[in-house]
Structures are given as structure tokens and as C-alpha cells.
Write a protein that holds these residues in place. Structure first.
Motif: not given
Length: 604
Positions: A116, A144, A196
Motif C-alpha cells: 500500500l 488498497f 494498511a
């Protein structure tokens, strides 16, 4: 004058009212992704049929190989332990499944966070999307989705044959197969979202200290893993590989069965779903498995909302803080690492030495690369430093057999981890030159020298740590000198072959339009390189491990079979080494030769 007048609040409100809603914005991005996927698939089917068929065929071969392996393993468990639903079967599977899924869970967290970061912050596509009237959370979620796919495809490739084999061997009911895909998807979403979120918070709070934060996190993981490995391998005086030993081992892995871990929820759901529904109306396995599925899905949704909220709140701020920070004043002196590398590279020509040092500087300045290298090889070092426990019972022929098997398995593990690094970091090297390649092409350096420099950088840079790790493993296991020599030779062949394949395929199939190395590595060329690397490692290790194993047993056992006499096995050992050297030469020369031809004709 009228054109330069700033819009009024009423005009801004009217303009915002014309923007697409959340749902409409999501539909636009899904349509964009669908069209991009169709275009890419159409290109593959029209211009790259051979590569597509080869990669799909090798992936299917790998999948069915894993399926056969897992099928035999679960068949052994059910045959010699107990059938599903019994106590010992549940205890055994609660040892296997949580440990397996916990390992993948940790890897998914790091993988999704790193991918990411590469797709969100340094990407030119992100910079372009930020000029459009797109909500920040939608943009972050769009990037994402890519990190989710690229980081979790390996999980599905490993877990799907295992779970399918387990269901077939255990003769699972229909609801086991109905639950399987939702369980896998919801489980994979949780660690990917956690990675993330960590990425966003790290760049938002510590944009200037991200390298230190990554290094501290890597050090913390190594310390925790060291303590876990030490506690796990600390054998007592109980009978080695006996009942008490297995019970102690099960107790030492209790940390992998924590009730708060998603890996435990997934394991419990699978063990419940594989049971046949008894006549007792109060015992409903499908309902128990469904409860764990609800827990997984609800946690995945909560993390999704938290991730979207963070994307809306802190993405734009972190993006501009990262890109507007003051550049460091360049140093006019060489770092000690560069001076040491220059000293070691003295035998090479000046042009080759400078190209290798350039790649070395790019490697050590990229925390994404050296942090992964530090984590995986540090964990292997801690594990190898503790395998000397086997020496306590080395007079036993069974223990001697295990020592030899473990030594070759350690060699194979080092090779497999090295193959992931050559695919992830060496294969994209040519592609990452991108638009800067015209600088190299204008230098008074032949293109062959550039490619040879990358091959030497990959081969020499990987051989030093791999040889050291394999040497430590052999010393701690106290294997014979002959085995040490065979291991070091195979390690050298693995480094040469893996480096040759990664550099050769990278030159034959460059992708100058992509900036993210993870996306380049996850493409067809990278997948092909990874699959062929795995097959090459298995072939080379097996060709030397089997004759070496039988040769040692023939020398130690009291009554070796007639066909296992040392003179015959010595011949087979030499034949295996010779075949490994021939195979290494083929996988090194052929890709490099193709890469050199393609690289000479390359127009940028």
C-alpha cells in the motif's frame, strides 16, 4: 477580472452538489477497474498466449502438488490419530491450523502495508487522482484494493489446496465447502486492513522517522520471535520425539491458539464445519462454524470502517507532509558500507563495480527492501542458532536421520526465501529504471555490462548471507564435513541460478510503465520466475539430498541393504551433484542469454 474572482460559498455549494455521491463514485471506480482488467486480459490473450498458458500451467502444477502433499498428510493424521469430531483429532488440528494461519497472518500484515505504501505515496497515478474531485477515502480504498489482491493471492494459493484436501479426506459435509471461501476471504481481509492502517498511521505520525520505525518494528519482531523459538525448542529430559515430547511441544505452541487471534477463529470454524451433524439437536456444527464466520466478517467490517475513516482524516495531510519535507544535505564522503563494498569489488572492472555499487546504494536506502531482508533472514538466523538441540541424542539412528533431513530442509528454506527476494527485488530491477533508463543508455557503458552488473550484484549479494546461514545451520547440527561441502556447493548453485533467472526474465519482460516493484513482481513474468525458481530449488535439493541421506544411513546402519552399499551410493551422490551443476548452468545461462539479446534490442 471576472474569471479571477474566487467563487462564493453559494457557488461552491452548487458545485459540490453536482459531484457524484459516495455510491456513484464507488461505481465509477469499479467500472474503471473492470475496464482495466478487461483490457489487460484481452492483451494477454492476444499478445502473450504462450506466457499466459505457461504461467497458468505451472501454477496449476504447483497447486495440485500442494493438494497431493496435504492430502497425504491429512490422511496420515486421520488414519493414525482419530477421525474428525474426536478429542485427539481436534487437539492435533488445533496445533496445525493456528500455527499455519498465524504465520500467514503476520506476513499478510507486513505485505499489505508495504504494498500500500508503494502504491499510495510514491505513485504517479495517485498524484494524478489527487487532482480530480475524488474523495480521499475513495482514493485510498482504490489503492488498497490493489494491495489486498497482490498481498493475499499467495495466501489463497497455499490455503485453498490445504482446506480442500482436508475436507475431502475428512469427508466433510456440504456446509464445510460452503463456508470455506467466505472464511478465507474474511480472514485475509483482517490482516491486510491492519497492515494498511499501520501504514497510514506511520506515514501520518512519523513521516521523517519511518525508517527508524520500520527498523524498530523489525527488531521487536525478531526479539519476540527469538523468545518464542527459544521457549519452543527448549527440550526437557523427556524422550525425544516421544509422547511426552509431543505433549510438551503442544504446550509450547499455546501462544498460537489465543482466543483473540483471527487465525484461531478460522481454525475453530474449520474444525467445527468438518464434523458431521450428530443426532443430538443441541449439537449443531454448522451453527458453531457460522458463529466464527460472523465473528470474522464483523471484525473485517469494523476494520474496514476504521480504515476508511483514517483515509479520510489523515491521507492528504500525510501525503503532503511526506512530499514537502526538506531534503537532506548530500554527503560528500562515502559511507563505510560503500567503502567496504568498493574494497570487496576491486577484482571487477571499474564500470561493473560502479553499477553494482549503484544498486547496493538503492537497496540500503530503501527501507522496504532491507527491512524485509532483515526480518526473514534474522528469523532464520535465530532458528538456525537453536537447532543444536538435535545433537543431544545423535547416537540414535532415528535422530541421525532427522538431523540429515533437517539440514537439507534448512537449505531448501534458505533457497525458497531467496527465490522470493530475487522475484520481489531483483526481477523488477530493469523495469524500475523506467524513464531514467535513457541516462544509462547514453553512458559509455555497453548494455551487456549493465546486465552483468545486476547479475553479479544479485548473485554475490545473495550468496554471502545464504552461505553464512547454511554454514551456521550445519555447525549447530554438527553434520559431517562432506554434508557441509555439499550444502555450500548447492547454496552457490542456487544463488547463481536464481540470480540468472531473475535478471534474465526481468530483461526479457520489462515493464517500464509500472513504478511499484510489487506489481511488477506480481505480473506474469514475476510469477513465472517464482514458480520456476521453486521447481529449480526442489530439483537441486532432492538430487543431492536423497543420495546423501542414504549414503549416511548406509555408513551408520548395522545391516545396510545390498543396493545401499557405500560404493554405490557414493556414485549416486556424485551423479546427483553433477546433475545439479548441469541444471544450474542451464537455468543460469539460458535466461541470461535471452535477457542479453532482448536488452540489446530494447528501445527506450
Amino acid at each position: 477580472m471576472t474569471d479571477r474572482t474566487p467563487p462564493t460559498d453559494a457557488q461552491l455549494i452548487e458545485l459540490c452538489s453536482k459531484l457524484p455521491s459516495h455510491d456513484r463514485e464507488g461505481q465509477i471506480f469499479w467500472r474503471l477497474r473492470l475496464q482495466m482488467g478487461q483490457s489487460h486480459l484481452r492483451y494477454l490473450l492476444t499478445n502473450a498466449r504462450l506466457r499466459t498458458a505457461l504461467v497458468v500451467g505451472l501454477s496449476l502444477f504447483f497447486w495440485f502438488g500442494l493438494f497431493a502433499l496435504f492430502y497425504k498428510g491429512f490422511d496420515f493424521v486421520i488414519k493414525y490419530v482419530e477421525s474428525p469430531g474426536s478429542r485427539y483429532h481436534s487437539e492435533t488440528m488445533l496445533f496445525v491450523f493456528p500455527l499455519f494461519f498465524l504465520s500467514l497472518q503476520v506476513m499478510l500484515i507486513f505485505s499489505s502495508g508495504i504494498i500500500l505504501y508503494g502504491g499510495l505515496y510514491p505513485s504517479r497515478e495517485t498524484a494524478f487522482l489527487m487532482t480530480l474531485p475524488v474523495r480521499d477515502e475513495r482514493l485510498v480504498f482504490y489503492r488498497f484494493q490493489e494491495s489486498l489482491v497482490f498481498s493475499s493471492w499467495g495466501f489463497f494459493l497455499l490455503a485453498s489446496p490445504m482446506l480442500l484436501a482436508y475436507g475431502l479426506v475428512a469427508k466433510a459435509p456440504w456446509y464445510y465447502y460452503a463456508y470455506m471461501l467466505p472464511l478465507m476471504a474474511s480472514f485475509a481481509y483482517i490482516p491486510c486492513t491492519i497492515g494498511a492502517i499501520c501504514c497510514l498511521l506511520l506515514i501520518y505520525r512519523l513521516p521523517n522517522l519511518r525508517r527508524i520505525a520500520v527498523g524498530v518494528a523489525a527488531l521487536g519482531i525478531i526479539v519476540v520471535a527469538y523468545q518464542s523459538i527459544w521457549n519452543t525448542l527448549e527440550f526437557s529430559e523427556t524422550e525425544f520425539l516421544g509422547n511426552s515430547w509431543f505433549k510438551d511441544t503442544l504446550k509450547r505452541f499455546r501462544f498460537a491458539r489465543g482466543e483473540w487471534l483471527p487465525s484461531t477463529w478460522l481454525s475453530n470454524a474449520l474444525i467445527c464445519a468438518v464434523r458431521q451433524s450428530p443426532n443430538n439437536p443441541r449439537d449443531l456444527p454448522w451453527l458453531e462454524a457460522g458463529k466464527y464466520l460472523v465473528v470474522l466478517v464483523s471484525n473485517a467490517l469494523v476494520l474496514h470502517l476504521a480504515f476508511m475513516w483514517l483515509g479520510k482524516r489523515c491521507f492528504r495531510t500525510s501525503y503532503w507532509e511526506l512530499h514537502s519535507r526538506r531534503a537532506k544535505k548530500p554527503k560528500l564522503t562515502l559511507a563505510w558500507v560503500d567503502r567496504a563494498a568498493a574494497f570487496l569489488l576491486r577484482p571487477f572492472p571499474v564500470q561493473t563495480k560502479l553499477l553494482i555499487m549503484k544498486d547496493l546504494r538503492l537497496f540500503r536506502r530503501d527501507p522496504v527492501q532491507w527491512s524485509q531482508f532483515l526480518i526473514f533472514f534474522g528469523l532464520l538466523l535465530l532458528y538456525f542458532a537453536n537447532v543444536d538441540r538435535f545433537r543431544q541424542h545423535k547416537s540414535d539412528i532415528n535422530v541421525l536421520t532427522w538431523v540429515n533431513i533437517v539440514s537439507f530442509l534448512n537449505l531448501a528454506v534458505v533457497g525458497l526465501i531467496l527465490s522470493t527476494f530475487t522475484t520481489r527485488f531483483i526481477y523488477p530491477l530493469i523495469s524500475l529504471e523506467g524513464r531514467r533508463f535513457w541516462i544509462l543508455s547514453r553512458l559509455p557503458v555497453e548494455r551487456d555490462t549493465i546486465l552483468w552488473g545486476k547479475f553479479l550484484f544479485a548473485a554475490c549479494g545473495s550468496w554471502l548471507p545464504c552461505a553464512a546461514l547454511v554454514g551456521i545451520s550445519d555447525v549447530m547440527l554438527d553434520v559431517s564435513f562432506m554434508v557441509v561441502a555439499v550444502h555450500q556447493l548447492i547454496c552457490l548453485l542456487l544463488c547463481l541460478g536464481l540470480a540468472g533467472m531473475a535478471v534474465g526474465f526481468g530483461a526479457m519482460m520489462p515493464n517500464f510503465r509500472e513504478q511499484s516493484p510489487s506489481k511488477i513482481a506480481a505480473g506474469f513474468g514475476g510469477t513465472l520466475n517464482l514458480v520456476l525458481s521453486a521447481l529449480y530449488i526442489m530439483a537441486v535439493v532432492l538430487m543431492t539430498a536423497l543420495p546423501c541421506h542414504f549414503y549416511l544411513l548406509a555408513g551408520k546402519a548395522e545391516m545396510p541393504p545390498k543396493l545401499l552399499q557405500p560404493q554405490y551410493l557414493r556414485f549416486w551422490l556424485m551423479l546427483g551433484i553433477l546433475a545439479s551443476m548441469i541444471l544450474a548452468a542451464i537455468v543460469t545461462i539460458l535466461p541470461l542469454r535471452g535477457g542479453l539479446k532482448a536488452f540489446r534490442r530494447l528501445e527506450v
